[in-house]
Each structure stands twice: as C-alpha cells, then as structure tokens.
Design a protein around this motif. Sequence first.
Motif, PDB file in Angstrom:
ATOM      1  N   SER A 184     -39.767  30.536  33.104  1.00  0.00           N
ATOM      2  CA  SER A 184     -39.178  29.218  32.816  1.00  0.00           C
ATOM      3  C   SER A 184     -37.701  29.145  33.201  1.00  0.00           C
ATOM      4  O   SER A 184     -37.266  28.183  33.830  1.00  0.00           O
ATOM      5  N   LYS A 185     -36.911  30.147  32.840  1.00  0.00           N
ATOM      6  CA  LYS A 185     -35.489  30.113  33.174  1.00  0.00           C
ATOM      7  C   LYS A 185     -35.276  30.203  34.684  1.00  0.00           C
ATOM      8  O   LYS A 185     -34.469  29.457  35.245  1.00  0.00           O
ATOM      9  N   ASP A 186     -36.003  31.100  35.337  1.00  0.00           N
ATOM     10  CA  ASP A 186     -35.870  31.243  36.792  1.00  0.00           C
ATOM     11  C   ASP A 186     -36.244  29.952  37.515  1.00  0.00           C
ATOM     12  O   ASP A 186     -35.567  29.539  38.462  1.00  0.00           O
ATOM     13  N   LEU A 187     -37.303  29.315  37.056  1.00  0.00           N
ATOM     14  CA  LEU A 187     -37.747  28.073  37.684  1.00  0.00           C
ATOM     15  C   LEU A 187     -36.724  26.962  37.492  1.00  0.00           C
ATOM     16  O   LEU A 187     -36.365  26.258  38.442  1.00  0.00           O
ATOM     17  N   TYR A 204     -31.502  21.438  43.858  1.00  0.00           N
ATOM     18  CA  TYR A 204     -31.476  19.976  43.874  1.00  0.00           C
ATOM     19  C   TYR A 204     -30.417  19.355  42.966  1.00  0.00           C
ATOM     20  O   TYR A 204     -30.233  18.147  42.989  1.00  0.00           O
ATOM     21  N   GLY A 205     -29.755  20.136  42.149  1.00  0.00           N
ATOM     22  CA  GLY A 205     -28.718  19.586  41.281  1.00  0.00           C
ATOM     23  C   GLY A 205     -29.274  19.028  39.984  1.00  0.00           C
ATOM     24  O   GLY A 205     -30.469  19.055  39.719  1.00  0.00           O
ATOM     25  N   ASN A 229     -33.139  16.007  37.006  1.00  0.00           N
ATOM     26  CA  ASN A 229     -33.667  16.618  35.778  1.00  0.00           C
ATOM     27  C   ASN A 229     -34.521  17.866  36.041  1.00  0.00           C
ATOM     28  O   ASN A 229     -35.734  17.846  35.861  1.00  0.00           O
ATOM     29  N   PRO A 230     -33.892  18.941  36.473  1.00  0.00           N
ATOM     30  CA  PRO A 230     -34.665  20.150  36.787  1.00  0.00           C
ATOM     31  C   PRO A 230     -35.407  20.721  35.576  1.00  0.00           C
ATOM     32  O   PRO A 230     -36.505  21.257  35.730  1.00  0.00           O
ATOM     33  N   LYS A 231     -34.850  20.575  34.376  1.00  0.00           N
ATOM     34  CA  LYS A 231     -35.544  21.084  33.189  1.00  0.00           C
ATOM     35  C   LYS A 231     -36.856  20.341  32.966  1.00  0.00           C
ATOM     36  O   LYS A 231     -37.872  20.943  32.645  1.00  0.00           O
TER      37      LYS A 231
END
Length: 174
Positions: A23-26, A34-35, A39-41
């Motif tokens: 999860s953290k790596d992703l 992508y910045g 909303n990458p999370k």
Amino acid sequence: MRKELHTKICEEKVFESIYNTYSKDLTDYLYYRYGEALNPKDKAQEAFVKLWNNCKKVSVDKAKSYLFTVANNMMLNAIKHQKVVLKYQTDKPNIYHSESPEFILEKKQYFEKYKAVLASLNDEQRVAFLLNKVEGKKHGEIAEILGVTQKVVEYRIYSAFNILKKELEGFKIK
C-alpha cells in the motif's frame, strides 16, 4: 495447486499481508509519478478494492503487478477525464452573457497579446511570475523551489510585471 494460489488471496490474512506490503509503495509511486492533484491515496485504495473483487482471478505472485497496473490505469483515465473537462470548459460557448461580439473579439486579441508578451519574457521571469500570480505561491516558496533568494524572486516577478504593464495597455493584477 494452481487453484490454491487463487483462493489464498481471498483469505483475509493473505490480503491483509498484501495490503501491508504494497500500500505505501503503491501510494508513493502514484504520488511521485502523477502528483497530489489526482488523489493517489484514493486510487491506491481503489486498486486494492479491485484486487479484492477479483481475488479469485489474481494469483498471489501476480498481486503486485496487478495493483500497480490497475492503479496506473486509473490515474491515466483520470488524466484523460481532466483533459475532456478542460476541453469542454474552453470550448463551451458562454450562452449567458451580454457581451457584444466586438468585446469578445477584443478580449480574445488581448489574451493573445498577453500570451505573446509572456512568451517574450525570459524563463526566470516567466516562471517566477506564473508561480506567484497563477499558482498563488508566496515569494519564499518560489525561492525554495527555484533555489534562489527571495529578493531575486521579487525582482523577477516585478520586472516581469513591469514588462507586461509596458507592453499591454491597462494591464493590472488583483
């Protein structure tokens, strides 16, 4: 034996282990690539939801690849969606205005001249000016980003502003 791998990922402990591992790596990968704007999370969480929904189709050894591929595709789809929205916003005719065609033409010509003057600024002036006026960054933040002193940033912004004011009739900034 192959079927065991498929069913194992559907077990809560195995899925939890995969989540804790990747999860953290992703999230970091999506953020770096992508910045924050997309909303990458959220996209990482959605990828894990898709993995859970397809747990019988994905083997444990392919889970990482599946997660990163799905999350990357979600981000690319979000970018495409943003482009469509932006295109619609710029192409959409302004139906509810009472501006004359002459005013609209003058506005368009003024904007073109503004873009030309911006393009004529040197890179340092243009970057500092746009970071300050378009993105709303403070002089100290811009100095950190560009690796120069705050006084240099102020000089670049104000010299760019003076050029714009000189070249464009009635140029003002809020």
